[in-house]
Motif scaffolding. Structure first.
Motif, PDB file in Angstrom:
ATOM      1  N   GLY A   1       0.799  -1.220   0.000  1.00 31.75           N
ATOM      2  CA  GLY A   1       0.000   0.000   0.000  1.00 31.75           C
ATOM      3  C   GLY A   1       0.830   1.267   0.000  1.00 31.75           C
ATOM      4  O   GLY A   1       0.283   2.366  -0.023  1.00 31.75           O
TER       5      GLY A   1
ATOM      6  N   GLY B   1      -7.677  -6.607   6.395  1.00 34.17           N
ATOM      7  CA  GLY B   1      -7.107  -5.266   6.376  1.00 34.17           C
ATOM      8  C   GLY B   1      -6.173  -5.051   5.206  1.00 34.17           C
ATOM      9  O   GLY B   1      -6.204  -4.003   4.543  1.00 34.17           O
TER      10      GLY B   1
ATOM     11  N   LEU C   1      -6.613  -2.509   2.007  1.00 34.88           N
ATOM     12  CA  LEU C   1      -5.568  -1.514   1.747  1.00 34.88           C
ATOM     13  C   LEU C   1      -5.128  -1.567   0.288  1.00 34.88           C
ATOM     14  O   LEU C   1      -5.029  -0.529  -0.379  1.00 34.88           O
ATOM     15  CB  LEU C   1      -4.380  -1.772   2.665  1.00 34.88           C
ATOM     16  CG  LEU C   1      -3.150  -0.884   2.474  1.00 34.88           C
ATOM     17  CD1 LEU C   1      -3.493   0.577   2.737  1.00 34.88           C
ATOM     18  CD2 LEU C   1      -2.012  -1.342   3.386  1.00 34.88           C
TER      19      LEU C   1
ATOM     20  N   THR D   1      -5.707   1.377  -2.701  1.00 32.43           N
ATOM     21  CA  THR D   1      -4.543   2.143  -3.174  1.00 32.43           C
ATOM     22  C   THR D   1      -3.935   1.582  -4.442  1.00 32.43           C
ATOM     23  O   THR D   1      -3.114   2.245  -5.074  1.00 32.43           O
ATOM     24  CB  THR D   1      -3.451   2.178  -2.088  1.00 32.43           C
ATOM     25  OG1 THR D   1      -3.030   0.829  -1.802  1.00 32.43           O
ATOM     26  CG2 THR D   1      -3.964   2.820  -0.814  1.00 32.43           C
TER      27      THR D   1
END
Length: 592
Positions: free
Chosen positions: A92, A273, A277, A281
Motif C-alpha cells: 500500500g 485489512g 488496503l 490504493t
C-alpha cells in the motif's frame, strides 16, 4: 628545436582537448531523468508523476509496465559507478516511503534508513513504487489500467514479476555506468522485506513467467548478482504467515511444503485489512480477488483453494527457492502478529552453512510492534554497517550467524531492554523454565471472545503493553506458575501435550500472559495450531516468542483456546472439542 616545439604544441593541444572533453562530459541522468543538487550536495533524479496511476517519464520494465522510479546519487566529486541499494516499500506504500531530506528520517523506523542517508555515504539509492501501486499503474479504481498499464497490476511479490522489476532496473543502471555491478544490495520493510528475501535467493538468476530460471544479465548482457540483502519485517513463507498451521519448530529445518499440509488457520483480521488496503490504493486483477474469497470460505479447503496456496508457495516467497542466498541480515519483531520471528528463523536454519545469515529481533514491526527509537536506531546502524561490509569492502556489521535481540518493555515510554547478543540463535537462550499439568482439560470452539477482541492487532489494539482484565473462560485450558524472582523470556515457547480431538477442522490457539499482582494481564505472545480431523496423540508446537522480562511476584499464564477470533478465523465447525492432558510448556530464558 623546431621538432621539440612541435611536440610540445601537440601535447598541449591534446591536454586542451582532453580538458574540454572532460568539461563537456554530460552529467549523470539515471533512466534519462535529470538530477538536481540538494542542499547537502546529494543529487536527486526523480520520475515525474502524472495523473492517478500514471507517470510522465516512467521507466518501462522488462514487460513494458511503466514504473515510477527515483534515484539519488552521492554528491558531485564521487565517481561512479556506485555501490547501489534498492529500497522497497511496504504494502500500500510508494517510492517516497524511504525518501527524506534528513538522514535521521523519522527518528525511528527510517533513522539512517532513507535515500539521503545512504547517498551521503557514497551509495546510489533506488526508490521505486511497485507495480500496481501509486503511479506505477496503481491509483486504485480510478487509475489508468489500459495500454502498458494493462498488465501493471499487483501480483503479490511474485518472483516472476515484482522481483524481476527490481533486477531489470538494476541492470539498466549498470549499463548506464551508475550502479556498480559487483555491489548491488536490496532492502525493504514488510512487502519490501519479503521481496528483498526473494531477491537474495534468486541472487544471480531471474525467474521467467513459466517459473523456470535463467541467468540474470543486464539488457546489454552483463552478468549480475545481488551481493547483500537486509529484509526488515519480512515473510519467508507467505503461506505460513497468512495461514499458520503451527508445524514450524525453531529446532529444525522446515521441510518443503510444511506450511501447505494441513491448510492452516487464516489470520483473518490482517488478511481483511491488507486486502482492503491494496484494493483502495492499488490495482487488483484476478487472482487476489479469488484468493480473498477462497480464504473467507474456510474449511474444508476446496481443490481450487489448495491449488492457489501451492501457487503462492511456489512463486511468492523466498522459502522453497533452490540455491544459497546472498549474505542476509533479517529483522523481525517479537510483537509482530503478521510476520513474527519464525519467518526469520526459518531462513536462518535452512541457509546457515551455505551463506552468511544474521538475525535482529525486538519489539518492532507490524501491529502490535512498538517500534521505539531505542531499538530501531541501533539495529539500523547494524544494517548500515552490514551493507558497508558486503557492498564497500568494510569489516563491521553483525558477524555471520550472530543474533542481536532487544526485549519488550512497558510502559511504551520505557527504553527497550538489552541488547542480548549471541554468536548463534541456539546460544541466544541460556536456560529453560517449564511448567504445566498432567490433568485433562477440555478446549471447545467458543474461545474467549472478550479477551481476543481486545487483543486483535487490527481492531483491538496496536499497543503491545495493553493490559486487560484477567478472567477464566469456559472451554479454555489454563496453566500457571509463579515467576519466582523474575526471569527474561528470550525465544519461542514450546508446548508438548497429548490431545484427543472430536470433530473436523479444529484449531488449538494459544496465548501466553504476564499476570500482575492486581489481576491485570498483558499478552506476551500467541500462536496457532491447525488440528487434523479427529487428531489424537502427542503434539508439539510453538508460540511466536518474545524477549520479555517477567517481574518478581507476577504469574506466567498459558491459555489454550479453540478460537482466537477476530485475529484468527474461527472454524466452520463450532462443535469440535479437544481434550488436552500431559501438557508442558517450556520457556527459553536469557539466564541458565
Amino acid at each position: 628545436m623546431r621538432g621539440s616545439l612541435s611536440l610540445i604544441a601537440l601535447v598541449a593541444t591534446g591536454l586542451l582537448l582532453a580538458a574540454q572533453g572532460a568539461a563537456a562530459a554530460p552529467p549523470p541522468a539515471p533512466f534519462g531523468h535529470q538530477c538536481s543538487t540538494q542542499s547537502d550536495g546529494t543529487r536527486f533524479c526523480p520520475t515525474t508523476d502524472g495523473g492517478p496511476g500514471e507517470t510522465v517519464d516512467g521507466v518501462p520494465s522488462f514487460d513494458g509496465v511503466p514504473l515510477d522510479v527515483d534515484v539519488t546519487l552521492p554528491p558531485q566529486g564521487a565517481k561512479g559507478p556506485y555501490p547501489t541499494i534498492v529500497m522497497l516499500h511496504g504494502y500500500g506504500g510508494e517510492k517516497t516511503d524511504f525518501e527524506s531530506s534528513d538522514p535521521e528520517g523519522d527518528g525511528s523506523n527510517t533513522y539512517h534508513y532513507n535515500n539521503d542517508y545512504f547517498a551521503r555515504r557514497g551509495y546510489a539509492v533506488v526508490n521505486y513504487t511497485a507495480r500496481g501501486f501509486g503511479h506505477s499503474c496503481g491509483g486504485g479504481p480510478g487509475g489508468n489500467h489500459t495500454g502498458p498499464c494493462g498488465q501493471g497490476y499487483i501480483r503479490l511479490a511474485d518472483t516472476r514479476y515484482e522481483a524481476r522489476d527490481t533486477q531489470y532496473l538494476l541492470g539498466l543502471l549498470v549499463d548506464q555506468g551508475i550502479a556498480k555491478s559487483g555491489a548491488l544490495g536490496v532492502t525493504g520493510i514488510s512487502y519490501g522485506g519479503g521481496q528483498s528475501l526473494e531477491l537474495s535467493y534468486l541472487r544471480n538468476r531471474i525467474r521467467l513467467p513459466d517459473g523456470s530460471f535463467s541467468p540474470w544479465k543486464s539488457p546489454k548482457g552483463k552478468q549480475l548478482s545481488i551481493a547483500a540483502a537486509w529484509p526488515r519485517w519480512p515473510w519467508s513463507d507467505l503461506v505460513d504467515s497468512l495461514l499458520p498451521n503451527g508445524r514450524f519448530l525453531d529446532t529444525q529445518v522446515a521441510p518443503p511444503g510444511q506450511s501447505l499440509d494441513p491448510v492452516g488457520i487464516p489470520i483473518a483480521s490482517y488478511i481483511a485489512g491488507l486486502y482492503a488496503l491494496g484494493k483502495g490504493t492499488g490495482y487488483y486483477c484476478g487472482d487476489l480477488n479469488t484468493d480473498f474469497a477462497l480464504t473467507n470460505a474456510g474449511e474444508p479447503a476446496s481443490a481450487e483453494a489448495v491449488a492457489r496456496l501451492a501457487e503462492i508457495y511456489a512463486h511468492h516467497q523466498a522459502y522453497g527457492l533452490p540455491g544459497a542466498p546472498a549474505p542476509l541480515l533479517i529483522e523481525n519483531g517479537w510483537t509482530d502478529d503478521l510476520f513474527p520471528p519464525e519467518q526469520a528463523i526459518r531462513i536462518y536454519n535452512q541457509a546457515s552453512g551455505s551463506a552468511p545469515v544474521s538475525l535482529q529481533f525486538g519489539d518492532l514491526g507490524h501491529s502490535r510492534g512498538s517500534n521505539k527509537p531505542t531499538v530501531n536506531r541501533p539495529l539500523n546502524e547494524g544494517g548500515s554497517a552490514f551493507f558497508d561490509r558486503y557492498l564497500r569492502g568494510g569489516h563491521g556489521g553483525p558477524a555471520p550467524g550472530s543474533v542481536t535481540a532487544y526485549t519488550q518493555t512497558c510502559p511504551a515510554s520505557a527504553p527497550d531492554g538489552g541488547p542480548y547478543t549471541a554468536p548463534s540463535y541456539a546460544q541466544l537462550h541460556k536456560g529453560t523454565l517449564s511448567f504445566g499439568s498432567v490433568a485433562p482439560q477440555l478446549v471447545t470452539a467458543t474461545g474467549d471472545p472478550p479477551t481476543s477482541a481486545q487483543l486483535d492487532p487490527i481492531g483491538g489494539t496496536s499497543d503491545a503493553c495493553k493490559a486487560v482484565s484477567s478472567s477464566p473462560a469456559v472451554g479454555t485450558a489454563t496453566y500457571t506458575r509463579d515467576a519466582g524472582p523474575g526471569f527474561t523470556l528470550l525465544g519461542l515457547p514450546t508446548v508438548t501435550a497429548t490431545i484427543q480431538t472430536l470433530g473436523d477442522f479444529g484449531e488449538l490457539d494459544s496465548m501466553l500472559f504476564d499476570v500482575a499482582p492486581d489481576g491485570s494481564e498483558r499478552l506476551v505472545t500467541r500462536g496457532a495450531y491447525r488440528l487434523t480431523d479427529n487428531q489424537s496423540g502427542p503434539v508439539t508446537f510453538q508460540l511466536h516468542g518474545n524477549g520479555y522480562e517477567f517481574a518478581a511476584g507476577h504469574t506466567v499464564k498459558l491459555v489454550l483456546l479453540g478460537s482466537d477470533a477476530p485475529y484468527l478465523r474461527p472454524s466452520n465447525n463450532l462443535a469440535f472439542s479437544v481434550q488436552v492432558s500431559q501438557l508442558t510448556v517450556s520457556l527459553p530464558t536469557a539466564a541458565p
